[in-house]
Each structure stands twice: as C-alpha cells, then as structure tokens.
Enzyme design. Structure first.
Site, PDB file in Angstrom:
ATOM      1  N   HIS A  18      -8.018  -8.358  -7.600  1.00 35.72           N
ATOM      2  CA  HIS A  18      -8.582  -9.812  -6.316  1.00 35.72           C
ATOM      3  C   HIS A  18      -8.264  -8.574  -5.120  1.00 35.72           C
ATOM      4  O   HIS A  18      -7.612  -8.279  -4.644  1.00 35.72           O
ATOM      5  CB  HIS A  18      -6.984 -10.470  -5.772  1.00 35.72           C
ATOM      6  N   ASP A  25     -13.925 -13.506 -12.148  1.00 41.02           N
ATOM      7  CA  ASP A  25     -12.474 -13.719 -12.340  1.00 41.02           C
ATOM      8  C   ASP A  25     -11.297 -12.802 -12.942  1.00 41.02           C
ATOM      9  O   ASP A  25     -11.782 -12.468 -14.115  1.00 41.02           O
ATOM     10  CB  ASP A  25     -12.084 -14.805 -12.861  1.00 41.02           C
ATOM     11  N   GLY A  26     -10.531 -11.880 -12.210  1.00 44.66           N
ATOM     12  CA  GLY A  26      -9.335 -10.644 -12.591  1.00 44.66           C
ATOM     13  C   GLY A  26      -8.632 -10.765 -13.030  1.00 44.66           C
ATOM     14  O   GLY A  26      -8.923 -10.199 -13.938  1.00 44.66           O
ATOM     15  N   HIS A  55       1.089  -1.404  -0.018  1.00 44.20           N
ATOM     16  CA  HIS A  55      -0.097   0.125  -0.182  1.00 44.20           C
ATOM     17  C   HIS A  55       0.867   0.822   0.596  1.00 44.20           C
ATOM     18  O   HIS A  55       0.415   2.120  -0.271  1.00 44.20           O
ATOM     19  CB  HIS A  55      -1.336   0.083   0.978  1.00 44.20           C
ATOM     20  N   ASP A 107      -3.248  -8.396  -6.724  1.00 46.25           N
ATOM     21  CA  ASP A 107      -1.666  -9.062  -5.675  1.00 46.25           C
ATOM     22  C   ASP A 107      -3.062 -10.471  -5.656  1.00 46.25           C
ATOM     23  O   ASP A 107      -3.564 -10.507  -4.322  1.00 46.25           O
ATOM     24  CB  ASP A 107      -2.230  -8.125  -4.665  1.00 46.25           C
ATOM     25  N   SER A 122      -6.574  -2.038  -0.853  1.00 45.56           N
ATOM     26  CA  SER A 122      -6.508  -1.287  -1.920  1.00 45.56           C
ATOM     27  C   SER A 122      -8.081  -0.882  -2.526  1.00 45.56           C
ATOM     28  O   SER A 122      -7.178   0.743  -2.632  1.00 45.56           O
ATOM     29  CB  SER A 122      -5.937  -2.323  -2.641  1.00 45.56           C
ATOM     30  N   GLU A 172     -13.991  -9.157  -7.565  1.00 51.35           N
ATOM     31  CA  GLU A 172     -13.724 -10.293  -6.122  1.00 51.35           C
ATOM     32  C   GLU A 172     -14.204 -11.339  -6.706  1.00 51.35           C
ATOM     33  O   GLU A 172     -15.237 -11.004  -6.413  1.00 51.35           O
ATOM     34  CB  GLU A 172     -13.751  -9.248  -4.927  1.00 51.35           C
TER      35      GLU A 172
END
Length: 287
Positions: A42, A143-144, A19, A164, A100, A118
């Site tokens: 994510h 799905d990212g 971050h 991530d 995030s 997510e």
C-alpha cells in the site's frame, strides 16, 4: 479504499514509528552484499507536501515529525531515520515528507528490487513518475494484498514486505492476516512488517494477537516476532473513534531491532505524547 489519501496524515506520529522501523530494517538488510526485495503493498504517492492543503488541514505532522526535526538529543536510530527525510528536503527546512517508497528509494541500493502497489489512481501516477528512473523497480496499480503471493519468494531469497493499509474498511484486518499466513507459507524467511492503527475497535485490539498466532502457526516465523506500540493520545469519551496511537508487528525481525526501539521509545513518548499517560509497549518472541 480509493477515497483514502495519506496526504492528510503525512508525518504524523504513526509515520514516525512506521518509518523508524522501516529505516532500521532496510539498513540491516543492506549489511549483506546479496541484494534483497522490498514489497510495499500500500505504497501511497511516495512523497507529500507539508505545506500543501491536505497536510495543513489536519496538521498532524505538528505532533509528529516536527517535534523531531530540530531536536539535538536524538537517539542514534532516530537520527538515522531522519537522514533520508532531510535528504528529501532541501535548504534545511521541513517542506516535504517522504512516504515509505521514497524512504526505500533513498536507502536501498541499485541492485535491490523494489515492488510497489497502489490502487488510488492519482497517487499511483505520482509514485510511478517519481520512481520511473530507479533500476529494479516496478510500480503497479493492482491490489497489493492479492498480488503479494506472486512476489514471493523473491529471486535472491532475501526480502521484506511492508503492509500498511488504511483500515478504513474493516475487511482490511482479515486481509492482513490472510496475506501474512500465505506469505509465510511461501517465504518463511521473509521479514513481514504490518502497521496498524490503535483504535477503540475490536478488530484493532485483536489484530496483534491474531498476528502472533499467524506467526507461530504452520510453517511459522523462523526468527520469531516483535511487536511495538506507541500510544500518544487519550480517548476523550466512550464514543471517540480517533487514533490513539499505532503499532508495528514485525515477523522475522533483525536481531538488533528490539534494542534499537528500546532506545527510542521513551524519547518518542516524551516528544510525541499528547497527554500525561502516553506510553509504549515493546514485546518480542525469539525463535
């Protein structure tokens, strides 16, 4: 992986590094009036209770954000990193840690586009509710990795991608490389940020080199890459599988990021290191 819950790890040393980088990148993007897009592949729940049972079970925040919360001698980039975290809490006490998407929400302007992915159903619902009133925002339970191609290039041709995953499945390592390669093919100017855990696993050790190759191959990164790693724990024995630290690999980084991290990393080693050999790595290849 649907079993993974970041609430157990919120505010740990890896969150601090991740971050810090995210904060500085977003601040740099906001220096130009033209809007930009952030794609968080994510995203998690957006925020986590430090006082809740998940965070208290492992107490990882004790060796992370808690070490910085009351510090008076923070380097300027770390002080900036703490600003949205303080804004996320009221009364001056550390009770919540923003993920995030929450940090992005607090730093991005209304005209900037936020796209969050997510898969965990509970975290998705929490995040969708939290961001429901933010303009230019979409939260998806798709799905990212597979959705990223459809987000690139963004309308303004200015964009940041944060990847991530939990890496609980070893296939995540390969998916990261594929997503970076495909992302650069569609959006060579984009800022791609990849977080990874420092583990005693071949896949973890090889990932930075594979990312370097991906950034240098094909269309390639127009502004080079930057790799930062913070090692805070010592391997206890040959069978240890715990996270020793973590790293961030940034493709097309802001030109200021290297010096900002150089200012912070010795401080983070001192504050977050849990053994005498705690260390950092900072390397960069310019375009």
């Amino acid at each position: 992986m649907l079993a993974y819950r970041h609430a157990f790890h919120a505010g740990n040393h890896a969150d601090v590094l991740k971050h810090l980088v995210l904060s500085e990148v977003l601040r740099h993007m906001a220096e130009k009036e033209k809007p930009y897009t952030l794609v968080d592949t994510h995203a998690g729940a957006g925020g986590y209770s430090i006082e809740g049972q998940y965070a208290q079970k492992k107490g990882e925040y004790v060796h992370g954000i808690s070490k910085l919360w009351d510090a008076k001698d923070l380097p300027a980039p770390l002080a900036r990193y703490l600003e949205p975290i303080r804004a996320f809490n009221s009364g001056g006490q550390l009770r919540q840690y923003p993920g995030s998407p929450a940090i992005a929400n607090l730093l991005m302007r209304e005209q900037d586009r936020l796209r969050c992915y997510e898969l965990h159903p509970t975290d998705y619902r929490i995040l969708d509710t939290y961001l429901s009133t933010r303009p230019n925002t979409q939260v998806s339970d798709k799905d990212g990795f597979s959705s990223l191609r459809g987000e690139l290039p963004p309308p303004s041709r200015r964009g940041v991608v944060l990847m991530d995953p939990s890496y609980e499945l070893k296939t995540d390592y390969g998916k990261v490389i594929t997503a970076v390669r495909e992302g650069l093919e569609k959006f060579a100017d984009g800022v791609f940020m990849v977080w990874y855990p420092q583990l005693q696993l071949l896949e973890s050790a090889q990932l930075p080199q594979r990312l370097k190759a991906a950034a240098d191959a094909g269309v390639g990164a127009k502004k080079g890459w930057l790799h930062v790693r913070l090692t805070v724990q010592q391997q206890s024995d040959s069978r240890a599988f715990g996270m020793l630290g973590s790293g961030m690999f940034i493709i097309n980084p802001p030109y200021t990021l290297h010096d900002e991290l150089q200012e912070c990393l010795p401080y983070l080693v001192e504050k977050l290191g849990q053994y005498d050999g705690a260390n950092f790595l900072l390397e960069q290849r310019a375009a």
